[in-house]
Design a protein around this motif. Structure first.
Motif, PDB file in Angstrom:
ATOM      1  N   ASP A   1     -53.337 -21.869   5.658  1.00  0.00           N
ATOM      2  CA  ASP A   1     -53.391 -20.487   4.826  1.00  0.00           C
ATOM      3  C   ASP A   1     -52.287 -20.437   4.070  1.00  0.00           C
ATOM      4  O   ASP A   1     -51.974 -19.355   3.621  1.00  0.00           O
ATOM      5  CB  ASP A   1     -53.249 -19.815   6.404  1.00  0.00           C
ATOM      6  CG  ASP A   1     -51.825 -19.627   6.956  1.00  0.00           C
ATOM      7  OD1 ASP A   1     -51.223 -20.948   6.811  1.00  0.00           O
ATOM      8  OD2 ASP A   1     -51.281 -18.946   7.724  1.00  0.00           O
ATOM      9  N   LEU A   2     -51.578 -21.577   3.487  1.00  0.00           N
ATOM     10  CA  LEU A   2     -50.533 -21.359   2.521  1.00  0.00           C
ATOM     11  C   LEU A   2     -50.944 -20.632   1.204  1.00  0.00           C
ATOM     12  O   LEU A   2     -50.199 -20.003   0.519  1.00  0.00           O
ATOM     13  CB  LEU A   2     -50.120 -22.844   2.318  1.00  0.00           C
ATOM     14  CG  LEU A   2     -48.753 -22.895   1.515  1.00  0.00           C
ATOM     15  CD1 LEU A   2     -47.463 -21.959   2.413  1.00  0.00           C
ATOM     16  CD2 LEU A   2     -48.275 -24.255   1.185  1.00  0.00           C
ATOM     17  N   GLY A   3     -52.141 -21.197   0.715  1.00  0.00           N
ATOM     18  CA  GLY A   3     -52.510 -20.527  -0.424  1.00  0.00           C
ATOM     19  C   GLY A   3     -52.591 -19.012  -0.505  1.00  0.00           C
ATOM     20  O   GLY A   3     -52.495 -18.196  -1.152  1.00  0.00           O
ATOM     21  N   ARG A   4     -53.502 -18.362   0.789  1.00  0.00           N
ATOM     22  CA  ARG A   4     -53.526 -16.851   1.139  1.00  0.00           C
ATOM     23  C   ARG A   4     -52.156 -16.501   1.146  1.00  0.00           C
ATOM     24  O   ARG A   4     -51.831 -15.173   0.599  1.00  0.00           O
ATOM     25  CB  ARG A   4     -54.235 -16.919   2.665  1.00  0.00           C
ATOM     26  CG  ARG A   4     -54.258 -15.235   2.723  1.00  0.00           C
ATOM     27  CD  ARG A   4     -54.883 -15.041   3.993  1.00  0.00           C
ATOM     28  NE  ARG A   4     -54.085 -15.849   5.157  1.00  0.00           N
ATOM     29  CZ  ARG A   4     -54.083 -15.553   6.565  1.00  0.00           C
ATOM     30  NH1 ARG A   4     -55.431 -15.209   6.700  1.00  0.00           N
ATOM     31  NH2 ARG A   4     -53.260 -15.802   7.268  1.00  0.00           N
TER      32      ARG A   4
ATOM     33  N   SER B   1     -48.112 -14.377  11.402  1.00  0.00           N
ATOM     34  CA  SER B   1     -48.374 -15.069  12.370  1.00  0.00           C
ATOM     35  C   SER B   1     -49.167 -14.113  13.466  1.00  0.00           C
ATOM     36  O   SER B   1     -48.895 -13.439  14.427  1.00  0.00           O
ATOM     37  CB  SER B   1     -47.105 -15.405  13.299  1.00  0.00           C
ATOM     38  OG  SER B   1     -46.399 -16.449  12.372  1.00  0.00           O
ATOM     39  N   HIS B   2     -50.517 -13.928  13.061  1.00  0.00           N
ATOM     40  CA  HIS B   2     -51.443 -12.965  13.695  1.00  0.00           C
ATOM     41  C   HIS B   2     -51.790 -13.356  15.106  1.00  0.00           C
ATOM     42  O   HIS B   2     -52.100 -12.481  15.850  1.00  0.00           O
ATOM     43  CB  HIS B   2     -52.622 -12.721  13.002  1.00  0.00           C
ATOM     44  CG  HIS B   2     -53.472 -14.123  12.661  1.00  0.00           C
ATOM     45  ND1 HIS B   2     -54.321 -14.776  13.728  1.00  0.00           N
ATOM     46  CD2 HIS B   2     -53.519 -14.840  11.535  1.00  0.00           C
ATOM     47  CE1 HIS B   2     -54.777 -15.985  12.777  1.00  0.00           C
ATOM     48  NE2 HIS B   2     -54.113 -16.012  11.830  1.00  0.00           N
ATOM     49  N   GLU B   3     -51.355 -14.723  15.607  1.00  0.00           N
ATOM     50  CA  GLU B   3     -51.747 -14.846  16.984  1.00  0.00           C
ATOM     51  C   GLU B   3     -50.563 -14.593  17.895  1.00  0.00           C
ATOM     52  O   GLU B   3     -50.594 -14.622  19.106  1.00  0.00           O
ATOM     53  CB  GLU B   3     -51.965 -16.569  17.319  1.00  0.00           C
ATOM     54  CG  GLU B   3     -50.436 -17.318  16.940  1.00  0.00           C
ATOM     55  CD  GLU B   3     -50.192 -17.522  15.482  1.00  0.00           C
ATOM     56  OE1 GLU B   3     -49.175 -18.149  14.806  1.00  0.00           O
ATOM     57  OE2 GLU B   3     -51.181 -17.037  14.772  1.00  0.00           O
ATOM     58  N   ASP B   4     -49.503 -13.971  17.225  1.00  0.00           N
ATOM     59  CA  ASP B   4     -48.422 -13.496  17.967  1.00  0.00           C
ATOM     60  C   ASP B   4     -48.372 -12.070  18.364  1.00  0.00           C
ATOM     61  O   ASP B   4     -48.439 -11.468  17.304  1.00  0.00           O
ATOM     62  CB  ASP B   4     -46.913 -13.927  17.153  1.00  0.00           C
ATOM     63  CG  ASP B   4     -45.868 -13.577  17.866  1.00  0.00           C
ATOM     64  OD1 ASP B   4     -45.896 -12.864  19.156  1.00  0.00           O
ATOM     65  OD2 ASP B   4     -44.581 -13.662  17.462  1.00  0.00           O
TER      66      ASP B   4
ATOM     67  N   ALA C   1     -45.263  -5.325  15.206  1.00  0.00           N
ATOM     68  CA  ALA C   1     -44.257  -5.198  14.049  1.00  0.00           C
ATOM     69  C   ALA C   1     -44.975  -4.818  13.024  1.00  0.00           C
ATOM     70  O   ALA C   1     -44.663  -3.926  12.020  1.00  0.00           O
ATOM     71  CB  ALA C   1     -43.456  -6.326  14.044  1.00  0.00           C
ATOM     72  N   ALA C   2     -46.142  -5.516  12.687  1.00  0.00           N
ATOM     73  CA  ALA C   2     -47.011  -5.207  11.232  1.00  0.00           C
ATOM     74  C   ALA C   2     -47.766  -3.735  11.536  1.00  0.00           C
ATOM     75  O   ALA C   2     -47.506  -3.047  10.398  1.00  0.00           O
ATOM     76  CB  ALA C   2     -47.979  -6.250  11.064  1.00  0.00           C
TER      77      ALA C   2
ATOM     78  N   PRO D   1     -42.186 -14.431   8.039  1.00  0.00           N
ATOM     79  CA  PRO D   1     -41.233 -15.663   7.847  1.00  0.00           C
ATOM     80  C   PRO D   1     -40.260 -15.206   6.922  1.00  0.00           C
ATOM     81  O   PRO D   1     -40.174 -14.368   6.103  1.00  0.00           O
ATOM     82  CB  PRO D   1     -42.551 -16.348   6.878  1.00  0.00           C
ATOM     83  CG  PRO D   1     -43.958 -16.153   7.353  1.00  0.00           C
ATOM     84  CD  PRO D   1     -43.652 -14.550   7.675  1.00  0.00           C
ATOM     85  N   THR D   2     -39.249 -16.216   7.095  1.00  0.00           N
ATOM     86  CA  THR D   2     -38.114 -15.918   6.116  1.00  0.00           C
ATOM     87  C   THR D   2     -38.305 -15.636   4.757  1.00  0.00           C
ATOM     88  O   THR D   2     -37.430 -14.702   4.334  1.00  0.00           O
ATOM     89  CB  THR D   2     -37.103 -17.131   6.494  1.00  0.00           C
ATOM     90  OG1 THR D   2     -36.784 -17.063   7.948  1.00  0.00           O
ATOM     91  CG2 THR D   2     -35.588 -16.815   5.976  1.00  0.00           C
TER      92      THR D   2
END
Length: 799
Positions: free
Chosen positions: A136-139, A181-184, A190-191, A267-268
């Protein structure tokens, strides 16, 4: 320091002046403003392809493009000065509604563009080393670039509605990035919290901006008056309150601050970009932009100073007791944002200059520290202060970058943070009656900030390495970007007029409209501000030394967190699905008949209320309509009514369908009598098709005519109520002399604009073509659903 000698007046007295009229620069310069906005969006479109073809080079391309935009913006300084302080570009959007794609670049927007593009380039370079191979890096890069474009659009927008569009786009992209991290489950919560708070504030901002433009009588933010008294009227006060609500939620001010620490689930690189240097500064930008219009209002002053002071102190104190390094940085960001809001609330020349310098300083050191924490997490696989020590041996370059950034955060020389801290103290000391209170709160907050700087920039790297940590040295891509950001704070601290002075002076003039400047220097002699800075440093170091002992006692207060505003937001988010489910249970879920009855009941009540209001106006005005009973129209009405009764009284389905067709025929004849042959033909065609479809359906239904039940009296009463309401509304609407400007305009434009003499058809396919397209889309979607249901396998029906 009563003379505030860092403020050096220009040749003329420091009098408030009306902003000079903007003269347009050449077309190429104005087009460059559009290029600033368009570049990130174009890169976002190409991001998935670039990442797929060259995953290592893609982030470098993005970083290089943003760096080029940063340099280009720096070089626009002379063009800005030559054009009267503003470059403008206006493209027609919806001319008929006076909506335009209006962009404006002044020195305040230029400062924010430099922050977004400069730090964006650094963080994209860091992200290239931080993110490993992932599908999913491109997204992720595409969303980050869309956010970059949205942030640039927000600060460049000169049209209030365009600003709102980009404002909401930053919230939506932030939601997607926080929930990366939608599985979290924690990331999803938080989102949602961030989107709920900032989205609600965005809706308030929309109404506030609309009221603001109405009160000010202007359509552009750059044309707002600078007398600061727009809040004197009732509408102006409402606009002020709503705009403040939007800005304070976006910049995480108390009591809306709770979404920001939770957003550290991102992510940081996202945290470094969105939640330290850019998105959270959007509210500060809006306050600075609206300062000329509202700055003289006591409500502006009281709200910003109060909320800013509480947020500044609360965020700094909470940061000291966090164990997660990212949460330490999140709460110190809240404190810094509170300081910025407080300074804008004070509103003096010194306060505005201090706010803008602190804005630059905070962006540099906070982005650097976020990247440092990300590199530490990448190398040691933990962000816990309790587990980190002695990392300087494995990562000396990163330790040096962390130390430089922490020194700037603590406000120690020779970093630019020291100059900013002194200027902030000077602005607070000059706050008049509030000076003791805001200076005292600032002292406590700064001491806590110094303690947090020690926790983040020193403690993980000092001491002996832990044996239970498997630490590897960070790569060049992980330590060089934070070193560049931290090094910029050192260079600008040693040579403050090299860049910071020019940026701050010109941006302050764009905010405050006065020709004052700031004398940025590391040494101004022995004075109260220097003594206060030294005392702050000593207090902060003592707090850092005693932090662990205080932490053991502070844990007893943790149970009170469930009564805070963050818990209130979480309770709302938890209860909303339950409330929706409870409302759903009140509805007849599986009964189409029951849902129709409920919908008609709501319509009947609305019609009754509207008819009652209109009737009261008729009675008050003494209007007595003249009633005429032409034989033909009366006969058709009676025929239609009799057919309607036949629909209800019919014992067989076929008879009911035939009577329903007679109702449509009667309506068609009424259209024809009143000069609407096109409507009559359309109605006849629809009725014929409806009768045909109903007959075809009846053939497939089981024969149960003998068991047909009578119409319940309640349903009959409801039907009569709806019909009477529609009839009364139509009759009341026909009273008086209706305005004819619209009908005359549509008739006049029918041939030249729509190339047709049938005005109704021209309205449907030309004047309101988008509405017609939407209706067609809805019907097509419904047809797709019907086809899907009809083609469903019988096995699914059984289940």
């Amino acid at each position: 320091m009563a003379e505030h000698r860092r403020l050096v007046p220009g040749d003329a007295p420091c009098e408030r002046k009306v902003r000079p009229p903007t003269t347009d620069a050449d077309d190429s310069t104005n087009a460059s403003v559009l290029a600033l906005l368009a570049t990130p969006f174009l890169l976002a479109l190409a991001a998935p392809w670039l990442v797929r073809t060259s995953p290592r080079s893609a982030p470098r391309v993005f970083a290089a493009a943003l760096a080029a935009l940063c340099v280009h913006t720096l070089l626009l300084g002379d063009d800005l000065a030559a054009s009267g302080g503003r470059l403008a570009l206006t493209l027609d959007w919806v001319p008929s509604l006076d909506l335009a794609f209006a962009l404006s670049l002044d020195d305040l927007a230029r400062l924010f563009v430099l922050l977004v593009t400069g730090l964006g380039a650094t963080i994209f370079a860091f992200a290239g080393a931080y993110f490993g191979p992932r599908p999913d890096l491109g997204r992720t890069y595409a969303i980050l670039l869309v956010f970059t474009g949205a942030m640039l659009g927000l600060v460049l927008a000169d049209d209030p509605l365009l600003l709102f569009v980009f404002w909401e786009l930053t919230s939506v992209t932030s939601y997607l990035l926080v929930g990366h991290s939608h599985e979290d489950a924690g990331a999803r919560t938080a989102a949602r919290r961030a989107l709920f708070v900032t989205g609600a504030g965005g809706l308030a901002l929309l109404v506030g901006l609309l009221l603001l433009t109405r009160v000010a009588g202007v359509e552009r933010l750059s044309a707002l008056p600078d007398h600061g008294r727009l809040a004197d009227s009732a509408l102006g006060g409402a606009a002020l309150a709503l705009c403040l609500l939007g800005a304070l939620t976006k910049s995480a001010q108390w009591p809306f601050h709770g979404w920001l620490p939770g957003a550290m689930a991102a992510p940081t690189p996202v945290s470094a970009f969105l939640h330290s240097a850019t998105m959270v500064k959007a509210g500060v930008y809006l306050l600075a932009r609206l300062h000329p219009a509202f700055g003289a209002s006591p409500w502006w002053h009281a709200t910003l100073t109060g909320a800013g002071a509480v947020t500044m102190l609360l965020g700094a104190l909470l940061a000291v007791f966090q164990d997660d390094l990212k949460r330490v940085l999140a709460y110190t960001t809240i404190s810094a944002l509170g300081t910025l809001v407080l300074l804008l609330g004070l509103g003096s020349d010194a306060a505005v200059h201090a706010a803008l310098l602190l804005l630059l300083v905070h962006a540099l050191y906070k982005a650097a520290l976020f990247m440092v924490v990300g590199a530490v997490d990448h190398a040691a696989h933990t962000r816990s202060l309790a587990r980190l020590s002695g990392l300087r041996r494995a990562m000396p370059a990163l330790a040096a970058a962390a130390l430089l950034a922490a020194l700037s955060m603590a406000g120690l020389p020779p970093l630019l943070g020291f100059i900013a801290k002194e200027l902030v103290y000077e602005a607070k000391l000059g706050a008049g009656a509030l000076a003791p209170w805001v200076t005292g709160a600032g002292f406590l907050a700064n001491a806590a900030m110094i303690a947090s700087a020690v926790l983040v920039g020193w403690r993980p790297f000092a001491g002996r390495p832990r044996d239970d940590l498997d630490v590897h040295a960070p790569t060049l891509g992980l330590w060089l970007p934070p070193a560049l950001a931290a090094g910029a704070g050192l260079v600008l601290g040693l040579l403050p007029d090299l860049l910071a002075g020019d940026l701050v002076d010109r941006a302050a003039q764009a905010v405050h409209g006065e020709t004052t400047s700031v004398d940025l220097a590391l040494w101004h002699g022995l004075n109260p501000v220097l003594a206060l800075s030294a005392l702050t440093v000593a207090s902060g170091l003592l707090l850092a030394a005693g932090r662990d002992a205080l932490l053991a006692r502070a844990t007893r207060l943790a149970r009170w967190a469930r009564f805070g505003p963050t818990r209130a937001v979480d309770l709302v988010l938890e209860r909303l699905p339950r409330v929706g489910a409870a409302l759903g249970r009140l509805l007849p879920e599986r009964s189409l008949h029951g849902q129709l009855v409920l919908a008609l009941l709501v319509v009947a009540l609305a019609l009754a209320a509207a008819a009652g209001t209109a009737l009261s106006e008729v009675v008050r005005d003494g209007t007595r309509p003249e009633l005429h009973w032409p034989v033909l129209e009366t006969s058709l009405v009676l025929l239609t009514a009799a057919a309607g009764v036949g629909v209800v009284r019919a014992r067989r389905r076929v008879g009911a369908v035939a009577a329903l067709g007679l109702v449509g025929l009667g309506v068609s004849l009424l259209f024809l009598v009143h000069g609407g042959p096109d409507l009559a033909m359309t109605q006849l065609a629809v009725e014929a098709l409806a009768v045909l479809l109903l007959v075809l359906v009846l053939v497939k239904l089981p024969a149960r005519d003998a068991d047909r039940r009578r119409v319940p009296p309640a349903h009959l009463a409801l039907a009569l109520l709806v019909g009477a309401g529609l009839a009364a509304g139509t009759a009341l609407a026909s009273l008086g002399d209706p305005p004819r400007a619209l009908s005359e305009a549509l008739t006049a434009l029918s041939v030249p604009f729509g190339k047709g003499r049938n005005v109704v058809n021209v309205i449907l396919v030309d004047f309101r073509s988008l509405d017609t397209l939407g209706e067609i889309t809805v019907l097509a979607a419904a047809a797709v659903g019907v086809v899907a249901l009809l083609r469903r396998p019988r096995s699914e029906d059984a289940t």
